[in-house]
Design a protein around this motif. Structure first.
Motif, mmCIF file in Angstrom:
data_model
loop_
_atom_site.group_PDB
_atom_site.id
_atom_site.type_symbol
_atom_site.label_atom_id
_atom_site.label_comp_id
_atom_site.label_asym_id
_atom_site.label_seq_id
_atom_site.Cartn_x
_atom_site.Cartn_y
_atom_site.Cartn_z
ATOM 1 N N ASN A 77 0.824 -1.191 0.000
ATOM 2 C CA ASN A 77 0.000 0.000 0.000
ATOM 3 C C ASN A 77 0.864 1.250 0.000
ATOM 4 O O ASN A 77 2.025 1.203 0.425
ATOM 5 N N ALA A 81 -1.368 5.781 2.620
ATOM 6 C CA ALA A 81 -2.444 4.918 3.107
ATOM 7 C C ALA A 81 -2.029 4.181 4.375
ATOM 8 O O ALA A 81 -2.812 4.060 5.327
ATOM 9 N N ILE A 82 -0.776 3.700 4.410
ATOM 10 C CA ILE A 82 -0.288 3.015 5.609
ATOM 11 C C ILE A 82 -0.277 3.967 6.793
ATOM 12 O O ILE A 82 -0.693 3.622 7.908
ATOM 13 N N CYS A 85 -3.869 4.646 8.007
ATOM 14 C CA CYS A 85 -4.385 3.513 8.775
ATOM 15 C C CYS A 85 -3.710 3.414 10.145
ATOM 16 O O CYS A 85 -4.344 3.012 11.126
ATOM 17 N N THR A 91 -7.859 8.077 10.600
ATOM 18 C CA THR A 91 -8.846 7.134 10.063
ATOM 19 C C THR A 91 -10.258 7.559 10.456
ATOM 20 O O THR A 91 -11.165 7.622 9.622
ATOM 21 N N ILE A 213 -10.082 5.537 2.638
ATOM 22 C CA ILE A 213 -8.655 5.593 2.966
ATOM 23 C C ILE A 213 -7.809 5.668 1.695
ATOM 24 O O ILE A 213 -6.713 6.218 1.695
ATOM 25 N N VAL A 215 -6.844 2.816 -0.209
ATOM 26 C CA VAL A 215 -5.883 1.758 0.051
ATOM 27 C C VAL A 215 -6.106 0.606 -0.928
ATOM 28 O O VAL A 215 -7.242 0.318 -1.312
ATOM 29 N N CYS A 218 -6.785 -3.985 2.582
ATOM 30 C CA CYS A 218 -6.833 -3.648 4.007
ATOM 31 C C CYS A 218 -7.702 -4.655 4.740
ATOM 32 O O CYS A 218 -8.429 -5.448 4.133
ATOM 33 N N GLY A 236 -3.834 -1.178 7.412
ATOM 34 C CA GLY A 236 -3.151 -1.079 6.135
ATOM 35 C C GLY A 236 -2.116 -2.157 5.887
ATOM 36 O O GLY A 236 -1.639 -2.316 4.754
ATOM 37 N N THR A 237 -1.768 -2.915 6.920
ATOM 38 C CA THR A 237 -0.867 -4.071 6.761
ATOM 39 C C THR A 237 -1.491 -5.231 7.538
ATOM 40 O O THR A 237 -0.958 -5.683 8.550
#
Length: 264
Positions: A77, A81-82, A85, A91, A213, A215, A218, A236-237
């Motif tokens: 991502n 975005a990471i 998140c 968020t 987001i 992304v 997710c 995001g991860t």
């Protein structure tokens, strides 16, 4: 070539990066494991490449590297975005701005405001802004439970389970429910995960959250209250423990297709 930043929390028994690499190898996709600690982003030699970030420590050095690499590469991502998140405050702000249901929330440094939010809701949940895996989350019932500020507080939604929906390329592709006897249902906090079907409402709110987001993929964490689903956070991860859907295979296919599109 797909360049892969491994998840730092991988173990031999729980290896998210390795699971996707196995799927890439099955179809002969070319990949390279990228160690961010050895990369000088100002002289990386990487240009017009696909970089997949399976996971990253909340570390400014690594975020800076990814930010620079994203100037001339496709990063999935994206660092933005990471980072979004990773911040529960950001968020929540985006979800509220776009009208996606989320529990009543405040982020304040005034103890008077924190106490007033607690008084209004009776029970609230304190969460570290940059926490993960459920660490540091606690129920607040009395003002003396608040601890030091600033405070990110959410109304307490009575529940005995939550839901995680995995969204890939804008589409909800798998879901689990996580059940526990405590406040937190995260697998890392002892929750038990079981696959569930994605109903229409779950699909709609999860896909809307991912779009908000911005992304590629997710994990959207949901609770169900009297009005329906409400979004706790967007990961995001994300991990995909206990999902019946073959997430590693789907992720590998998505990365291959993204790289193919870049070359066409």
């Amino acid at each position: 070539m797909i360049h892969i930043v491994p998840k730092p929390t991988d173990t031999p028994e729980d290896n998210s990066t390795g699971a996707v690499i196995q799927e890439l190898e099955k179809v002969g996709a070319r990949y390279h494991v990228l160690d961010l600690d050895t990369v000088d982003p100002l002289n990386s030699g990487l240009e017009h490449e696909l970089i997949w970030v399976c996971g990253i420590r909340q570390d400014m050095h690594r975020f800076e590297i990814l930010n620079v690499l994203s100037l001339s590469n496709r990063v999935i991502n994206t660092p933005a975005a990471i980072a979004t998140c990773a911040s529960k405050v950001m968020t929540t702000a985006l979800l509220l701005q776009r009208g996606v249901r989320t529990p009543a929330t405040v982020y304040v440094s005034s103890e008077d405001q924190a106490r007033e939010f607690l008084r209004r809701h009776g029970k609230v949940v304190y969460k570290p802004v940059y926490g993960y895996d459920g660490n540091g989350i606690r129920l607040v019932i009395e003002p003396g439970d608040l601890g030091p500020g600033p405070w990110y507080l959410q109304e307490y939604v009575p529940n005995d389970r939550d839901f995680r929906v995995f969204v890939l390329g804008g589409e909800a592709v798998g879901a689990i429910t996580r059940v526990s006897r405590g406040l937190m249902h995260n697998i890392h906090q002892g929750g038990i995960g079981m696959p569930v079907e994605i109903d229409d409402e779950m699909r709609a709110i999860a896909e809307a959250s991912a779009a908000v987001i911005g992304v590629d993929y997710c994990g959207v964490d949901l609770l169900c209250d009297r009005e329906g689903y409400t979004v706790l956070e967007v990961n995001g991860t994300p991990n995909w423990h206990c999902m019946a859907t073959p997430i590693p295979k789907l992720l590998a296919s998505y990365l291959i297709e993204c790289e193919r599109t870049m070359r066409s």
